[in-house]
Design a protein around this motif. Structure first.
Motif, PDB file in Angstrom:
ATOM      1  N   TRP A  93     -10.835 -22.122 -47.238  1.00  0.00           N
ATOM      2  CA  TRP A  93     -12.298 -22.084 -47.370  1.00  0.00           C
ATOM      3  C   TRP A  93     -12.915 -23.434 -46.984  1.00  0.00           C
ATOM      4  O   TRP A  93     -13.998 -23.476 -46.404  1.00  0.00           O
ATOM      5  N   VAL A  94     -12.231 -24.545 -47.293  1.00  0.00           N
ATOM      6  CA  VAL A  94     -12.707 -25.863 -46.851  1.00  0.00           C
ATOM      7  C   VAL A  94     -12.749 -25.917 -45.322  1.00  0.00           C
ATOM      8  O   VAL A  94     -13.707 -26.409 -44.715  1.00  0.00           O
ATOM      9  N   VAL A  95     -11.698 -25.388 -44.688  1.00  0.00           N
ATOM     10  CA  VAL A  95     -11.631 -25.377 -43.220  1.00  0.00           C
ATOM     11  C   VAL A  95     -12.750 -24.523 -42.631  1.00  0.00           C
ATOM     12  O   VAL A  95     -13.414 -24.920 -41.655  1.00  0.00           O
ATOM     13  N   LEU A  96     -12.992 -23.346 -43.216  1.00  0.00           N
ATOM     14  CA  LEU A  96     -14.068 -22.491 -42.723  1.00  0.00           C
ATOM     15  C   LEU A  96     -15.433 -23.167 -42.911  1.00  0.00           C
ATOM     16  O   LEU A  96     -16.312 -23.067 -42.038  1.00  0.00           O
ATOM     17  N   GLY A  97     -15.614 -23.857 -44.033  1.00  0.00           N
ATOM     18  CA  GLY A  97     -16.866 -24.587 -44.241  1.00  0.00           C
ATOM     19  C   GLY A  97     -17.068 -25.661 -43.188  1.00  0.00           C
ATOM     20  O   GLY A  97     -18.177 -25.861 -42.677  1.00  0.00           O
ATOM     21  N   ALA A  98     -15.981 -26.348 -42.820  1.00  0.00           N
ATOM     22  CA  ALA A  98     -16.064 -27.371 -41.771  1.00  0.00           C
ATOM     23  C   ALA A  98     -16.440 -26.740 -40.434  1.00  0.00           C
ATOM     24  O   ALA A  98     -17.281 -27.278 -39.693  1.00  0.00           O
ATOM     25  N   GLY A  99     -15.829 -25.604 -40.109  1.00  0.00           N
ATOM     26  CA  GLY A  99     -16.154 -24.919 -38.867  1.00  0.00           C
ATOM     27  C   GLY A  99     -17.608 -24.485 -38.822  1.00  0.00           C
ATOM     28  O   GLY A  99     -18.283 -24.609 -37.783  1.00  0.00           O
ATOM     29  N   LEU A 100     -18.123 -23.978 -39.942  1.00  0.00           N
ATOM     30  CA  LEU A 100     -19.520 -23.570 -39.999  1.00  0.00           C
ATOM     31  C   LEU A 100     -20.455 -24.743 -39.750  1.00  0.00           C
ATOM     32  O   LEU A 100     -21.456 -24.623 -39.032  1.00  0.00           O
ATOM     33  N   ALA A 101     -20.144 -25.910 -40.325  1.00  0.00           N
ATOM     34  CA  ALA A 101     -20.994 -27.082 -40.118  1.00  0.00           C
ATOM     35  C   ALA A 101     -20.970 -27.534 -38.658  1.00  0.00           C
ATOM     36  O   ALA A 101     -21.998 -27.934 -38.101  1.00  0.00           O
ATOM     37  N   LEU A 102     -19.809 -27.462 -38.011  1.00  0.00           N
ATOM     38  CA  LEU A 102     -19.719 -27.852 -36.597  1.00  0.00           C
ATOM     39  C   LEU A 102     -20.558 -26.931 -35.709  1.00  0.00           C
ATOM     40  O   LEU A 102     -21.158 -27.383 -34.725  1.00  0.00           O
ATOM     41  N   VAL A 103     -20.605 -25.659 -36.057  1.00  0.00           N
ATOM     42  CA  VAL A 103     -21.379 -24.709 -35.251  1.00  0.00           C
ATOM     43  C   VAL A 103     -22.865 -24.835 -35.535  1.00  0.00           C
ATOM     44  O   VAL A 103     -23.695 -24.842 -34.612  1.00  0.00           O
ATOM     45  N   GLN A 104     -23.241 -24.947 -36.802  1.00  0.00           N
ATOM     46  CA  GLN A 104     -24.647 -24.798 -37.172  1.00  0.00           C
ATOM     47  C   GLN A 104     -25.455 -26.086 -37.165  1.00  0.00           C
ATOM     48  O   GLN A 104     -26.655 -26.057 -36.885  1.00  0.00           O
ATOM     49  N   THR A 105     -24.830 -27.227 -37.462  1.00  0.00           N
ATOM     50  CA  THR A 105     -25.610 -28.462 -37.574  1.00  0.00           C
ATOM     51  C   THR A 105     -26.279 -28.874 -36.268  1.00  0.00           C
ATOM     52  O   THR A 105     -27.453 -29.251 -36.273  1.00  0.00           O
ATOM     53  N   PRO A 106     -25.597 -28.840 -35.100  1.00  0.00           N
ATOM     54  CA  PRO A 106     -26.269 -29.290 -33.874  1.00  0.00           C
ATOM     55  C   PRO A 106     -27.261 -28.288 -33.292  1.00  0.00           C
ATOM     56  O   PRO A 106     -27.901 -28.589 -32.274  1.00  0.00           O
ATOM     57  N   ALA A 107     -27.403 -27.101 -33.886  1.00  0.00           N
ATOM     58  CA  ALA A 107     -28.224 -26.053 -33.269  1.00  0.00           C
ATOM     59  C   ALA A 107     -29.657 -26.511 -33.033  1.00  0.00           C
ATOM     60  O   ALA A 107     -30.269 -26.188 -32.003  1.00  0.00           O
ATOM     61  N   GLY A 108     -30.212 -27.284 -33.954  1.00  0.00           N
ATOM     62  CA  GLY A 108     -31.584 -27.750 -33.805  1.00  0.00           C
ATOM     63  C   GLY A 108     -31.782 -28.607 -32.564  1.00  0.00           C
ATOM     64  O   GLY A 108     -32.855 -28.584 -31.948  1.00  0.00           O
ATOM     65  N   ARG A 109     -30.767 -29.372 -32.192  1.00  0.00           N
ATOM     66  CA  ARG A 109     -30.862 -30.200 -30.980  1.00  0.00           C
ATOM     67  C   ARG A 109     -31.005 -29.319 -29.736  1.00  0.00           C
ATOM     68  O   ARG A 109     -31.762 -29.649 -28.816  1.00  0.00           O
ATOM     69  N   LEU A 110     -30.275 -28.199 -29.690  1.00  0.00           N
ATOM     70  CA  LEU A 110     -30.374 -27.307 -28.541  1.00  0.00           C
ATOM     71  C   LEU A 110     -31.780 -26.719 -28.437  1.00  0.00           C
ATOM     72  O   LEU A 110     -32.339 -26.603 -27.340  1.00  0.00           O
ATOM     73  N   ILE A 111     -32.335 -26.335 -29.577  1.00  0.00           N
ATOM     74  CA  ILE A 111     -33.672 -25.749 -29.582  1.00  0.00           C
ATOM     75  C   ILE A 111     -34.720 -26.793 -29.194  1.00  0.00           C
ATOM     76  O   ILE A 111     -35.638 -26.511 -28.418  1.00  0.00           O
ATOM     77  N   GLN A 112     -34.567 -28.026 -29.716  1.00  0.00           N
ATOM     78  CA  GLN A 112     -35.515 -29.098 -29.405  1.00  0.00           C
ATOM     79  C   GLN A 112     -35.582 -29.346 -27.894  1.00  0.00           C
ATOM     80  O   GLN A 112     -36.648 -29.647 -27.349  1.00  0.00           O
ATOM     81  N   ARG A 113     -34.456 -29.216 -27.195  1.00  0.00           N
ATOM     82  CA  ARG A 113     -34.402 -29.488 -25.762  1.00  0.00           C
ATOM     83  C   ARG A 113     -34.875 -28.307 -24.919  1.00  0.00           C
ATOM     84  O   ARG A 113     -34.899 -28.401 -23.697  1.00  0.00           O
ATOM     85  N   SER A 114     -35.223 -27.215 -25.556  1.00  0.00           N
ATOM     86  CA  SER A 114     -35.474 -25.968 -24.828  1.00  0.00           C
ATOM     87  C   SER A 114     -36.944 -25.613 -24.706  1.00  0.00           C
ATOM     88  O   SER A 114     -37.287 -24.492 -24.330  1.00  0.00           O
ATOM     89  N   GLY A 115     -37.844 -26.527 -25.038  1.00  0.00           N
ATOM     90  CA  GLY A 115     -39.268 -26.254 -24.901  1.00  0.00           C
ATOM     91  C   GLY A 115     -40.085 -27.463 -25.307  1.00  0.00           C
ATOM     92  O   GLY A 115     -39.560 -28.431 -25.859  1.00  0.00           O
ATOM     93  N   ASP A 116     -41.401 -27.422 -25.000  1.00  0.00           N
ATOM     94  CA  ASP A 116     -42.265 -28.522 -25.438  1.00  0.00           C
ATOM     95  C   ASP A 116     -42.601 -28.337 -26.910  1.00  0.00           C
ATOM     96  O   ASP A 116     -42.204 -27.365 -27.538  1.00  0.00           O
ATOM     97  N   ARG A 117     -43.343 -29.281 -27.475  1.00  0.00           N
ATOM     98  CA  ARG A 117     -43.556 -29.292 -28.922  1.00  0.00           C
ATOM     99  C   ARG A 117     -44.305 -28.050 -29.399  1.00  0.00           C
ATOM    100  O   ARG A 117     -44.091 -27.583 -30.525  1.00  0.00           O
TER     101      ARG A 117
END
Length: 387
Positions: free
Chosen positions: A305-329
């Motif tokens: 479960w610790v490993v799965l939690g780590a995997g979830l953080a790797l997938v979900q934490t940077p998602a906002g950066r992708l969205i920020q780069r995908s349009g104007d404010r």
């Protein structure tokens, strides 16, 4: 945290997250108080209404958010949620619970994407924004861990009805913190056609490679988180014959893995690309899910479960950066709303698969199937989102 506007926004987020977690506990007790043995069915309908609000209403609310001052929108939605929670202790019928739950989650469907879209405007530097994403993920996971414990402690002092009123106070505090802020104003002409605004996020997810990859990875994350959330209690209580406390510890283990990894993500993204980090997280989730049916002991389950939690953080934490780069404010609210709606649509699929199908054919085989679908999602993301 040196930025005073972000500091107050973060404080408002933390207060609201803890309050929401406490409400989840109180809602279960209210369902039992009203429906007795049918409480599970009541909760099932309430959670389904929550997902319907998240998936169906979030893009609609975001499409019209640019017509309203951002601060007024956030404060208004917080006040509306507080009002609903103050009403919950006096309801006497199950249908009244359903109506109020739909309203409070409709408010959440508008608040969360608008709040997420505000952060990159307050912190325009990408390094600062990346650290803010890490803080937000840590706050979410810590809230998931602490909220049940806080609710249990409060129930020693007050009746469960009081939990709703106290949570209403948390939303009032959140509104108060936001009310005094000077937030950036939208610049887009209000003559924008509503339908184009409603579908903007979905169209951008369909056309931009990085967002198509994110959508595939959203399904991988939903498969893993559904397995942890839905099946932990059965694995711990039935397979390993442990206590309710052991269930809480197992859920906390997933949260701890996510917190530690999320805290390390800003430094990691200095060395590797978002794509590499997120695809690696997806592979971790696929591998971890395939091992669920082979776990021999409770201790091994905690480690997995610790490993799965780590995997979830790797997938979900940077998602906002992708969205920020995908349009104007001015595109950010509908883009974050699309991410909010589409990710919850994935959970709408994986929750019943992990729960209902797991009860029929066994948790191990279902987890293996979800692991395979997770691997397919990662492969698809890799193909859709090129280097």
């Amino acid at each position: 945290m040196a930025n005073p506007v972000y500091r107050r926004l973060f404080a408002a987020q933390v207060i609201a997250l803890v309050g929401t977690g406490v409400t989840t506990v109180a809602l279960g007790l209210l369902a039992y108080d009203l429906a007795g043995p049918n409480a599970g069915a009541v909760l099932g309908v309430a959670l389904a209404l929550k997902m319907v609000a998240y998936v169906g209403l979030s893009p609609v609310i975001a499409a019209h958010a640019h017509r309203v001052d951002r601060r007024s929108l956030l404060v208004g939605l917080d006040l509306a949620r507080a009002g609903v929670l103050f009403l919950l202790p006096v309801v006497t019928q199950v249908w009244q619970v359903f109506v109020l739950i739909l309203v409070v989650n409709a408010c959440a469907a508008g608040f969360t994407p608008a709040f997420q879209a505000t952060i990159p405007e307050v912190l325009p530097d990408e390094g600062d924004y990346t650290r803010a994403l890490s803080f937000s993920r840590v706050a979410y996971d810590v809230g998931e861990i602490l909220a049940p414990a806080i609710a249990a402690a409060m129930l020693l002092l007050v009746d469960f009805d009081a939990l709703f009123a106290l949570n209403g106070v948390t939303f009032l505090l959140s509104a108060l913190l936001i009310a005094g802020l000077a937030l950036p104003k939208a610049t887009r002409d209000v003559s924008d056609r509503s339908w184009r605004r409603i579908t903007l996020g979905a169209r951008r997810f369909w056309t931009l490679p990085r967002l198509r990859g994110l959508l595939a990875l959203n399904f991988a994350a939903a498969a893993a988180s559904a397995t942890v959330i839905v099946n932990t209690v059965t694995l711990v209580r039935e397979d390993f014959e442990r206590s309710s406390t052991a269930v809480a510890v197992a859920l906390a283990a997933a949260g701890i893995g996510s917190v530690i990894t999320a805290a390390a993500v800003p430094r990691l993204l200095h060395r590797v690309s978002d794509r590499a980090a997120m695809l690696t997280g997806g592979l971790v989730l696929a591998a971890g899910l395939s091992l669920v049916g082979l776990v021999p002991t409770y201790g091994a389950l905690l480690l997995l479960w610790v490993v799965l939690g780590a995997g979830l953080a790797l997938v979900q934490t940077p998602a906002g950066r992708l969205i920020q780069r995908s349009g104007d404010r001015d595109d950010l609210p509908p883009l974050f709303a699309a991410q909010f709606a589409l990710s919850h649509a994935c959970w709408l699929v994986t929750y019943p698969v992990a729960g209902a199908l797991g009860a029929v054919v066994g948790i191990g085989p279902v987890a293996l199937g979800l692991g395979l679908s997770c691997a397919v999602s990662v492969a698809l993301a890799s193909r859709l989102w090129t280097r």
